[in-house]
Design an enzyme around this catalytic site. Structure first.
Site, PDB file in Angstrom:
ATOM      1  N   ASN A 278      28.264 -29.884 -49.024  1.00  0.00           N
ATOM      2  CA  ASN A 278      28.627 -29.700 -50.429  1.00  0.00           C
ATOM      3  C   ASN A 278      29.271 -28.333 -50.607  1.00  0.00           C
ATOM      4  O   ASN A 278      28.928 -27.383 -49.918  1.00  0.00           O
ATOM      5  CB  ASN A 278      27.367 -29.803 -51.307  1.00  0.00           C
ATOM      6  CG  ASN A 278      27.714 -29.964 -52.764  1.00  0.00           C
ATOM      7  OD1 ASN A 278      28.551 -30.794 -53.119  1.00  0.00           O
ATOM      8  ND2 ASN A 278      27.106 -29.164 -53.620  1.00  0.00           N
TER       9      ASN A 278
ATOM     10  N   GLY B  73      29.147 -34.088 -50.851  1.00  0.00           N
ATOM     11  CA  GLY B  73      28.699 -33.978 -52.237  1.00  0.00           C
ATOM     12  C   GLY B  73      27.187 -33.991 -52.312  1.00  0.00           C
ATOM     13  O   GLY B  73      26.501 -34.505 -51.407  1.00  0.00           O
ATOM     14  N   ALA B  74      26.667 -33.397 -53.379  1.00  0.00           N
ATOM     15  CA  ALA B  74      25.203 -33.312 -53.526  1.00  0.00           C
ATOM     16  C   ALA B  74      24.806 -33.478 -54.994  1.00  0.00           C
ATOM     17  O   ALA B  74      23.779 -32.963 -55.423  1.00  0.00           O
ATOM     18  CB  ALA B  74      24.704 -31.981 -52.975  1.00  0.00           C
TER      19      ALA B  74
ATOM     20  N   LYS C 252      21.205 -41.044 -67.609  1.00  0.00           N
ATOM     21  CA  LYS C 252      20.542 -41.663 -66.457  1.00  0.00           C
ATOM     22  C   LYS C 252      19.204 -41.011 -66.101  1.00  0.00           C
ATOM     23  O   LYS C 252      18.298 -41.676 -65.612  1.00  0.00           O
ATOM     24  CB  LYS C 252      21.474 -41.660 -65.241  1.00  0.00           C
ATOM     25  CG  LYS C 252      22.634 -42.621 -65.388  1.00  0.00           C
ATOM     26  CD  LYS C 252      23.578 -42.500 -64.211  1.00  0.00           C
ATOM     27  CE  LYS C 252      23.611 -43.783 -63.429  1.00  0.00           C
ATOM     28  NZ  LYS C 252      24.545 -43.767 -62.310  1.00  0.00           N
TER      29      LYS C 252
ATOM     30  N   GLY D  99      24.535 -36.238 -58.582  1.00  0.00           N
ATOM     31  CA  GLY D  99      23.754 -37.428 -58.917  1.00  0.00           C
ATOM     32  C   GLY D  99      24.125 -38.626 -58.060  1.00  0.00           C
ATOM     33  O   GLY D  99      23.252 -39.361 -57.581  1.00  0.00           O
ATOM     34  N   ALA D 100      25.419 -38.827 -57.844  1.00  0.00           N
ATOM     35  CA  ALA D 100      25.848 -39.979 -57.055  1.00  0.00           C
ATOM     36  C   ALA D 100      25.382 -39.835 -55.608  1.00  0.00           C
ATOM     37  O   ALA D 100      24.996 -40.819 -54.963  1.00  0.00           O
ATOM     38  CB  ALA D 100      27.365 -40.107 -57.123  1.00  0.00           C
TER      39      ALA D 100
ATOM     40  N   ASP E 249      22.007 -48.283 -57.805  1.00  0.00           N
ATOM     41  CA  ASP E 249      23.171 -47.671 -57.148  1.00  0.00           C
ATOM     42  C   ASP E 249      23.033 -47.690 -55.625  1.00  0.00           C
ATOM     43  O   ASP E 249      24.005 -47.934 -54.905  1.00  0.00           O
ATOM     44  CB  ASP E 249      23.352 -46.221 -57.607  1.00  0.00           C
ATOM     45  CG  ASP E 249      23.927 -46.139 -59.011  1.00  0.00           C
ATOM     46  OD1 ASP E 249      24.620 -47.082 -59.430  1.00  0.00           O
ATOM     47  OD2 ASP E 249      23.678 -45.129 -59.689  1.00  0.00           O
TER      48      ASP E 249
HETATM   49  P1  ATR Z   1      27.984 -37.168 -59.941  1.00  0.00           P
HETATM   50  O1  ATR Z   1      26.821 -37.628 -60.768  1.00  0.00           O
HETATM   51  O2  ATR Z   1      29.229 -37.979 -60.128  1.00  0.00           O
HETATM   52  O3  ATR Z   1      27.618 -37.008 -58.500  1.00  0.00           O
HETATM   53  P2  ATR Z   1      27.761 -34.316 -60.320  1.00  0.00           P
HETATM   54  O4  ATR Z   1      26.284 -34.431 -60.279  1.00  0.00           O
HETATM   55  O5  ATR Z   1      28.399 -33.428 -61.336  1.00  0.00           O
HETATM   56  O6  ATR Z   1      28.417 -35.734 -60.546  1.00  0.00           O
HETATM   57  O7  ATR Z   1      28.283 -33.904 -58.848  1.00  0.00           O
HETATM   58  C1  ATR Z   1      29.622 -33.685 -58.575  1.00  0.00           C
HETATM   59  C2  ATR Z   1      29.792 -33.438 -57.060  1.00  0.00           C
HETATM   60  O8  ATR Z   1      31.205 -33.275 -56.798  1.00  0.00           O
HETATM   61  C3  ATR Z   1      29.123 -32.178 -56.586  1.00  0.00           C
HETATM   62  O9  ATR Z   1      28.730 -32.341 -55.237  1.00  0.00           O
HETATM   63  C4  ATR Z   1      30.252 -31.140 -56.707  1.00  0.00           C
HETATM   64  O10 ATR Z   1      30.107 -30.008 -55.884  1.00  0.00           O
HETATM   65  P3  ATR Z   1      29.315 -28.696 -56.411  1.00  0.00           P
HETATM   66  O11 ATR Z   1      27.859 -29.018 -56.318  1.00  0.00           O
HETATM   67  O12 ATR Z   1      29.739 -27.606 -55.523  1.00  0.00           O
HETATM   68  O13 ATR Z   1      29.755 -28.506 -57.857  1.00  0.00           O
HETATM   69  C5  ATR Z   1      31.418 -31.981 -56.241  1.00  0.00           C
HETATM   70  N1  ATR Z   1      32.711 -31.439 -56.710  1.00  0.00           N
HETATM   71  C6  ATR Z   1      33.251 -31.587 -57.939  1.00  0.00           C
HETATM   72  N2  ATR Z   1      34.450 -30.957 -58.008  1.00  0.00           N
HETATM   73  C7  ATR Z   1      34.659 -30.396 -56.777  1.00  0.00           C
HETATM   74  C8  ATR Z   1      35.720 -29.618 -56.202  1.00  0.00           C
HETATM   75  N3  ATR Z   1      36.819 -29.281 -56.908  1.00  0.00           N
HETATM   76  N4  ATR Z   1      35.595 -29.222 -54.896  1.00  0.00           N
HETATM   77  C9  ATR Z   1      34.493 -29.565 -54.179  1.00  0.00           C
HETATM   78  N5  ATR Z   1      33.472 -30.300 -54.670  1.00  0.00           N
HETATM   79  C10 ATR Z   1      33.546 -30.716 -55.955  1.00  0.00           C
END
Ligand code: ATR
Length: 265
Positions: A149, A125-126, A65, A128-129, A101
């Site tokens: 996050n 969360g922070a 992406k 890509g999505a 999106d």
């Molecule tokens: P996407 O593109 O699906 O958003 P990503 O960029 O890998 O995927 O982001 C994953 C998000 O899920 C992040 O905000 C991540 O938090 P971190 O920045 O701290 O890694 C969050 N996430 C994934 N697993 C997690 C967990 N077990 N507990 C808390 N946050 C989680």
């Protein structure tokens, strides 16, 4: 025959072929939409070949992406802001990259609940999505976006990239919010549940999850149990596909229950 594809690696899990396939059949269009596994090293060549083979465009999923944006002849302002593209349309001399999106998220919220953009929003969360969701909320005019996050530095970096955003702790302040949305993978089948205390969230605040396997995540269940309107993640997937289909196949398709059933089927 008109052709479109979804490219990514892996690609077998993608629901997009079912989604576009449903619309093609429904409208009797002489076309096909195919999943193509494309490795990172092949990306540039594939994007040069697809239009020569007659493809009108393609969707892009992980891990390409961001890379497609660098290869694009043109990119829409929203794709540039988000830093990623999911919808490519081939033109003479290259392709236009767009990100639908944010559009999909906003349309899904509006279709799924009586959401109004006049109160703060909480984004969990922070990654890509989250970038797409934050862009959608800022564009909709939300007065404050609180980004929570696990890794706080990423929330801070995201908050700095967009106006009216603040980074908050992993247990976010929900007071006065009109929307709470999960953009992490927590709550997905096989992942731990997302445990965020909803005490203090206004009773009419919309709770939304972008996870759609399962449709009813623990977060949405908890929201419904306390009477909050809940919007599942399938709507975003369905709505984000509309602009691409319209561009490639020349007709604006409907998001309805028949489509939901076809995609879940
Ligand atoms: P996407 O593109 O699906 O958003 P990503 O960029 O890998 O995927 O982001 C994953 C998000 O899920 C992040 O905000 C991540 O938090 P971190 O920045 O701290 O890694 C969050 N996430 C994934 N697993 C997690 C967990 N077990 N507990 C808390 N946050 C989680």
């Amino acid at each position: 025959m008109r052709l479109a594809a979804v490219i990514g690696d892996p690609i077998a899990h993608s629901r997009s072929p079912r989604l576009h396939g449903h619309w093609l059949r429904r409208h009797g269009i002489d076309g096909a939409y195919v999943p193509l596994r494309v490795r990172a090293r092949e990306l540039e060549d594939v994007l040069r070949m697809l239009p020569r083979l007659g493809f009108a465009g393609c969707n892009v999923t992980l891990p390409h992406k961001e890379a497609v944006l660098r290869l694009a002849a043109e990119a829409t302002p929203r794709a540039r802001r988000i830093g990623a593209a999911n919808t490519l349309t081939f033109r003479d001399g290259g392709f236009e990259a767009d990100n639908t999106d944010a559009y999909g998220f906003t349309e899904s919220l509006r279709a799924g609940a009586a959401w109004r953009a006049d109160r703060p929003a909480v984004v969990l969360g922070a990654g890509g999505a989250a970038r797409g969701v934050v862009d959608a909320l800022v564009e909709a005019g939300v007065p404050e976006v609180r980004i929570a996050n696990r890794t706080r530095a990423k929330a801070e970096a995201l908050a700095e990239a967009f106006p009216r955003c603040v980074a908050v702790g992993w247990v976010p302040p929900v007071e006065g919010a009109g929307l709470l949305v999960n953009t992490t993978s927590l709550g997905m089948t096989g992942q731990p549940a997302l445990e965020v205390p909803l005490d203090g969230l206004p009773a009419d605040a919309v709770v939304c999850d972008i996870v759609y396997t399962p449709l009813e995540t623990p977060l949405l269940k908890a929201a419904r149990a306390r009477g909050n309107p809940a919007v599942d993640g399938l709507g975003m997937l369905l709505h984000q596909a509309v602009p691409g289909f319209e561009r490639w196949f020349g007709l604006r398709p409907e998001v309805d229950d028949a489509l939901r059933r076809a995609v879940l089927g």
